[in-house]
Each structure stands twice: as structure tokens, then as C-alpha cells.
Design an enzyme around this catalytic site. Structure first.
Site, PDB file in Angstrom:
ATOM      1  N   ALA A   1      -2.659   0.224   7.150  1.00 12.47           N
ATOM      2  CA  ALA A   1      -2.100   0.368   8.497  1.00 12.47           C
ATOM      3  C   ALA A   1      -3.150   0.631   9.557  1.00 12.47           C
ATOM      4  O   ALA A   1      -2.828   0.764  10.730  1.00 12.47           O
ATOM      5  CB  ALA A   1      -1.099   1.522   8.480  1.00 12.47           C
TER       6      ALA A   1
ATOM      7  N   LYS B   1      -6.081   9.005  10.572  1.00 14.95           N
ATOM      8  CA  LYS B   1      -6.880   8.991  11.813  1.00 14.95           C
ATOM      9  C   LYS B   1      -6.449   7.813  12.679  1.00 14.95           C
ATOM     10  O   LYS B   1      -5.902   6.821  12.185  1.00 14.95           O
ATOM     11  CB  LYS B   1      -8.390   8.910  11.518  1.00 14.95           C
ATOM     12  CG  LYS B   1      -8.847   7.622  10.786  1.00 14.95           C
ATOM     13  CD  LYS B   1      -9.250   6.501  11.714  1.00 14.95           C
ATOM     14  CE  LYS B   1      -9.575   5.221  10.948  1.00 14.95           C
ATOM     15  NZ  LYS B   1      -8.910   4.031  11.372  1.00 14.95           N
TER      16      LYS B   1
ATOM     17  N   GLY C   1      -5.615   5.852   5.313  1.00 14.07           N
ATOM     18  CA  GLY C   1      -4.892   6.608   4.274  1.00 14.07           C
ATOM     19  C   GLY C   1      -5.654   6.694   2.960  1.00 14.07           C
ATOM     20  O   GLY C   1      -5.802   7.777   2.380  1.00 14.07           O
ATOM     21  N   GLY C   2      -6.165   5.569   2.488  1.00 12.65           N
ATOM     22  CA  GLY C   2      -6.892   5.558   1.210  1.00 12.65           C
ATOM     23  C   GLY C   2      -8.152   6.399   1.293  1.00 12.65           C
ATOM     24  O   GLY C   2      -8.466   7.173   0.372  1.00 12.65           O
ATOM     25  N   SER C   3      -8.877   6.285   2.406  1.00 13.68           N
ATOM     26  CA  SER C   3     -10.119   7.054   2.576  1.00 13.68           C
ATOM     27  C   SER C   3      -9.820   8.545   2.598  1.00 13.68           C
ATOM     28  O   SER C   3     -10.569   9.358   2.049  1.00 13.68           O
ATOM     29  CB  SER C   3     -10.806   6.683   3.896  1.00 13.68           C
ATOM     30  OG  SER C   3     -11.067   5.304   3.923  1.00 13.68           O
TER      31      SER C   3
ATOM     32  N   PRO D   1       1.547   5.304   6.409  1.00 15.41           N
ATOM     33  CA  PRO D   1       1.767   3.918   5.999  1.00 15.41           C
ATOM     34  C   PRO D   1       0.493   3.333   5.380  1.00 15.41           C
ATOM     35  O   PRO D   1      -0.605   3.762   5.705  1.00 15.41           O
ATOM     36  CB  PRO D   1       2.141   3.219   7.306  1.00 15.41           C
ATOM     37  CG  PRO D   1       1.672   4.106   8.397  1.00 15.41           C
ATOM     38  CD  PRO D   1       1.646   5.498   7.864  1.00 15.41           C
TER      39      PRO D   1
ATOM     40  N   ASP E   1     -15.255   5.528   6.014  1.00 12.98           N
ATOM     41  CA  ASP E   1     -14.382   6.483   6.723  1.00 12.98           C
ATOM     42  C   ASP E   1     -14.257   7.816   5.986  1.00 12.98           C
ATOM     43  O   ASP E   1     -13.714   8.774   6.540  1.00 12.98           O
ATOM     44  CB  ASP E   1     -12.959   5.911   6.861  1.00 12.98           C
ATOM     45  CG  ASP E   1     -12.839   4.888   7.976  1.00 12.98           C
ATOM     46  OD1 ASP E   1     -13.745   4.823   8.825  1.00 12.98           O
ATOM     47  OD2 ASP E   1     -11.828   4.158   7.990  1.00 12.98           O
TER      48      ASP E   1
HETATM   49  P1  ATP Z   1      -8.734   1.872   7.054  1.00 14.22           P
HETATM   50  O1  ATP Z   1      -8.192   2.361   8.361  1.00 14.22           O
HETATM   51  O2  ATP Z   1      -9.737   2.800   6.422  1.00 14.22           O
HETATM   52  O3  ATP Z   1      -9.154   0.462   7.033  1.00 14.22           O
HETATM   53  P2  ATP Z   1      -6.080   1.410   6.150  1.00 14.22           P
HETATM   54  O4  ATP Z   1      -5.193   2.500   6.687  1.00 14.22           O
HETATM   55  O5  ATP Z   1      -6.077   0.127   6.903  1.00 14.22           O
HETATM   56  O6  ATP Z   1      -7.524   1.979   6.009  1.00 14.22           O
HETATM   57  P3  ATP Z   1      -5.276   2.010   3.481  1.00 14.22           P
HETATM   58  O7  ATP Z   1      -3.925   2.612   3.660  1.00 14.22           O
HETATM   59  O8  ATP Z   1      -6.395   2.911   3.140  1.00 14.22           O
HETATM   60  O9  ATP Z   1      -5.662   1.099   4.720  1.00 14.22           O
HETATM   61  O10 ATP Z   1      -5.094   0.869   2.385  1.00 14.22           O
HETATM   62  C1  ATP Z   1      -5.840  -0.324   2.355  1.00 14.22           C
HETATM   63  C2  ATP Z   1      -5.720  -0.934   0.967  1.00 14.22           C
HETATM   64  O11 ATP Z   1      -6.409  -0.083   0.062  1.00 14.22           O
HETATM   65  C3  ATP Z   1      -4.278  -0.983   0.483  1.00 14.22           C
HETATM   66  O12 ATP Z   1      -3.785  -2.282   0.642  1.00 14.22           O
HETATM   67  C4  ATP Z   1      -4.336  -0.574  -0.968  1.00 14.22           C
HETATM   68  O13 ATP Z   1      -4.224  -1.689  -1.823  1.00 14.22           O
HETATM   69  C5  ATP Z   1      -5.733  -0.004  -1.178  1.00 14.22           C
HETATM   70  N1  ATP Z   1      -5.754   1.425  -1.568  1.00 14.22           N
HETATM   71  C6  ATP Z   1      -6.623   1.943  -2.444  1.00 14.22           C
HETATM   72  N2  ATP Z   1      -6.442   3.263  -2.592  1.00 14.22           N
HETATM   73  C7  ATP Z   1      -5.429   3.608  -1.778  1.00 14.22           C
HETATM   74  C8  ATP Z   1      -4.783   4.854  -1.502  1.00 14.22           C
HETATM   75  N3  ATP Z   1      -5.138   5.989  -2.110  1.00 14.22           N
HETATM   76  N4  ATP Z   1      -3.820   4.852  -0.568  1.00 14.22           N
HETATM   77  C9  ATP Z   1      -3.472   3.697   0.056  1.00 14.22           C
HETATM   78  N5  ATP Z   1      -4.021   2.498  -0.210  1.00 14.22           N
HETATM   79  C10 ATP Z   1      -5.001   2.438  -1.108  1.00 14.22           C
END
Ligand code: ATP
Length: 314
Positions: free
Chosen positions: A102, A11, A106-108, A99, A141
Site C-alpha cells: 500500500a 509511515k 508494512g513489511g518493513s 493494508p 525503510d
Molecule cells: P513500502 O512502502 O516499503 O514499499 P508497501 O507498504 O508498499 O511497502 P508492504 O505492505 O510492505 O508494501 O508489502 C509489499 C509486498 O511485500 C507484499 O506484496 C508482500 O507480498 C510482501 N511482504 C513481505 N513481508 C511482508 C509483511 N510482513 N507484511 C506485508 N507484506 C509483506
């Protein structure tokens, strides 16, 4: 028993406004979230042993209980012990295309895919609102990642009002591979620097909440007016991330100097996005950006608005 492969889309934030503090320690937010077509692929396969196993092709993704996809599986096991006993364990394989760390959730989105996938694998028959309620227990999220599309998100980000997704809007995403921003750091730093601007009481906070419904952005989404949409983009977290990361500020400035409909950092960054009216404009912008910043560490994608969230692909 069959396996399921699900697309778990990322997103971007078209609007991210920090309204103030909540009694539970989180921030009160007003956001407009937009799913993109760039997605991870999460495959869920039954295991004969009662275990949760996790694989991922990206070395920055934790493979233990810190992984949000693992946490989602554990939550489903705790909530539905009879299904777990009946159907056995699961193997979760994440093919990372988004990524990491980022600002693209991605994790959510991976956690959302596990909740949707286990509902199917274990034949639980849960509705989307029930799946979203479970998802809110993993992260703010996750409910949005389940339904996706375009939505106003308030509260901690888990209270959603769906909007109609404007069709045919393309998005260029740019991120330095070696740069990650912790979401927790971004919000804590914002609190340290800007809490003096937070409303002093719940009445003043409620007054600020109504501000989002008055913004130009809702009108422009309804009228599918890309240029106005691009001019209305907003993200409070730019105020802390850009001064701390000059590389991201320069990337944003460079993107702004080329033709597109609007540039903003997504979520807590460090991904910067630009809105475009066609795939061709996105690819032209990609060429211009690569020529202006010829750095091997800079990754660029061209994707588009997605009208849905997690989706079964096979
Ligand atoms: P948001 O926009 O929700 O804050 P994000 O894109 O900034 O998420 P993610 O890619 O979800 O961040 O990753 C944040 C941290 O979560 C990573 O540094 C990683 O250690 C941890 N993490 C836990 N599960 C996952 C997963 N399935 N995919 C990616 N990172 C994950």
C-alpha cells in the site's frame, strides 16, 4: 522466558523525490518520512525447537522466506548464532492492521519489530543505531521504521536525520482493497520514463541533493504550520502510478475537492492520504469521501502522526 508484543507503525511520505541513479543500481532518494499511529502488532514468543515459525491473519502476506519479518529473524539467527543456540527458536505472529502493498511500509515495519523484539528476547543489549544497521540489510525503510517519528531519509532511504514531529496532525488514509502496487514496478517505470532527467554525473547529483534542504517543507515542519505543510507535499512516483491507475487519480481528485490541509499518494501507492487538523475533521472527510465514492472496495482509516517507531506494548 517471556513473550514480547510490539506495535509496528506504518509511515507516509511527506516528500519523495527521485534524484537519480546510484552505482549500486538503486535510486538516490530525498524523502521526508512520517510515522503514523496505525500499526501492525507483532508478537514474538520463544519456541523450544530451533525453528522460526510465522503466522499472520492476512491472506496476502507470504508465510515463507519472502516475508520481511521472517528474513529479519533469519538475519538475527545468522548474526547471533550463540544467542539462537542458547535461547532456541521463535514464533512470530503478525496481526495486520496496515493494508498490504500500500506504500505504507508494512513489511518493513514488521521486520523492524522482529529485530527490536529479538534484541530484547535474546538479551543482546544492542543500541538503536546497531539495530538500524542490521535493519538496513533487510530493506531501506527498516532503519526508519525502528526509530520512526519524522525524519529526512536520503541515500536509498536508510540515511536518517531526525526532525521534531509536529503534534496533533491527523491523517485520513484511503485505499482500494483489491488494488496493490509493487514498489519495484513503480521505481522501474519511473526510470524508464524519466531517467533522461537524472543528473549526468556525481557532481550534478550532489547539487540536486542540496535542494531538499531548501524546500519549504522543512521550514513548515519546524514551525508546525499544517496548512503550509499540506501545500508542500511532494511525490515523484505519482507521475507513474496515477496515469496507470485512473481509480487512484480519481480518489486523489475527490479528496482534494473537500476541506483538508493537503492530499498526496504515499510512497509507491496506491494509498492516498489527506492531512487534517483534528480527529473530527478526519471523520467528516471520511463521511464526505464515502458519500462521493460509495464503493465497498474502498477502505478508509483516520489516524494521526506518531512521534516514534516500533514500540513494546507488552
Ligand atoms: P513500502 O512502502 O516499503 O514499499 P508497501 O507498504 O508498499 O511497502 P508492504 O505492505 O510492505 O508494501 O508489502 C509489499 C509486498 O511485500 C507484499 O506484496 C508482500 O507480498 C510482501 N511482504 C513481505 N513481508 C511482508 C509483511 N510482513 N507484511 C506485508 N507484506 C509483506
Amino acid at each position: 522466558m517471556r513473550s514480547y508484543s510490539l506495535a509496528a507503525p506504518g509511515k507516509i511520505n511527506l516528500h519523495l523525490e527521485i534524484l537519480g541513479d546510484r552505482p549500486d543500481g538503486y535510486h538516490e532518494l530525498a524523502m521526508i518520512l512520517q510515522s503514523i499511529e496505525l500499526s501492525d502488532i507483532v508478537t514474538i514468543t520463544p519456541l523450544s525447537t530451533e525453528a522460526i515459525r510465522l503466522h499472520c491473519n492476512h491472506n496476502q502476506v507470504p508465510l515463507n522466506k519472502d516475508n520481511l519479518a521472517f528474513k529479519a529473524a533469519e538475519l538475527m539467527v545468522a548474526k547471533f548464532p550463540a544467542a539462537f543456540a542458547q535461547w532456541g527458536g521463535v514464533e512470530i505472529t503478525i496481526e495486520k492492521n496496515l493494508p498490504v502493498a500500500a506504500g505504507l511500509a508494512g513489511g518493513s515495519s514488521n521486520a523492524a519489530a522482529v529485530i527490536v523484539g529479538l534484541n530484547l528476547l535474546w538479551d543482546l543489549g544492542l543500541t538503536q543505531p546497531q539495530l538500524q544497521e542490521l535493519g538496513a540489510g533487510i530493506g531501506s525503510d527498516v532503519p526508519f521504521c525502528i526509530s520512526g517519528g519524522t525524519a529526512i531519509a536520503t541515500g536509498r532511504g536508510e540515511t536518517l536525520d531526525n526532525l521534531v514531529t509536529p503534534p496533533e496532525i491527523y491523517v485520513l488514509l484511503a485505499k482500494y482493497r483489491s488494488l496493490a502496487v509493487s514498489t519495484a514496478w513503480a521505481y522501474q517505470t519511473y526510470r524508464q520514463q524519466f531517467s533522461h532527467t537524472y543528473p549526468p554525473d556525481s557532481q550534478a547529483l550532489a547539487a540536486r541533493k542540496t535542494k531538499l534542504s531548501e524546500t519549504d517543507l522543512l521550514q513548515t515542519i519546524a514551525h508546525q504550520d499544517l496548512d503550509r505543510l499540506g501545500k508542500s507535499l511532494y511525490n515523484d512516483l505519482e507521475k507513474v502510478v496515477l496515469p496507470a491507475h485512473s481509480q487512484v487519480a480519481k480518489l486523489r481528485q475527490t479528496l482534494e475537492s473537500f476541506p483538508n490541509s493537503g492530499v498526496m499518494m504515499s510512497g509507491s501507492g496506491p494509498t492516498v492520504f489527506a492531512l487534517c487538523s483534528s480527529q473530527q475533521q478526519g471523520e467528516e472527510l471520511q463521511r464526505q469521501l464515502k458519500a462521493a465514492l460509495p464503493e465497498p472496495d474502498l477502505e478508509i482509516w483516520v489516524t494521526k502522526f506518531n512521534s516514534g517507531g516500533v514500540k513494546v506494548i507488552s
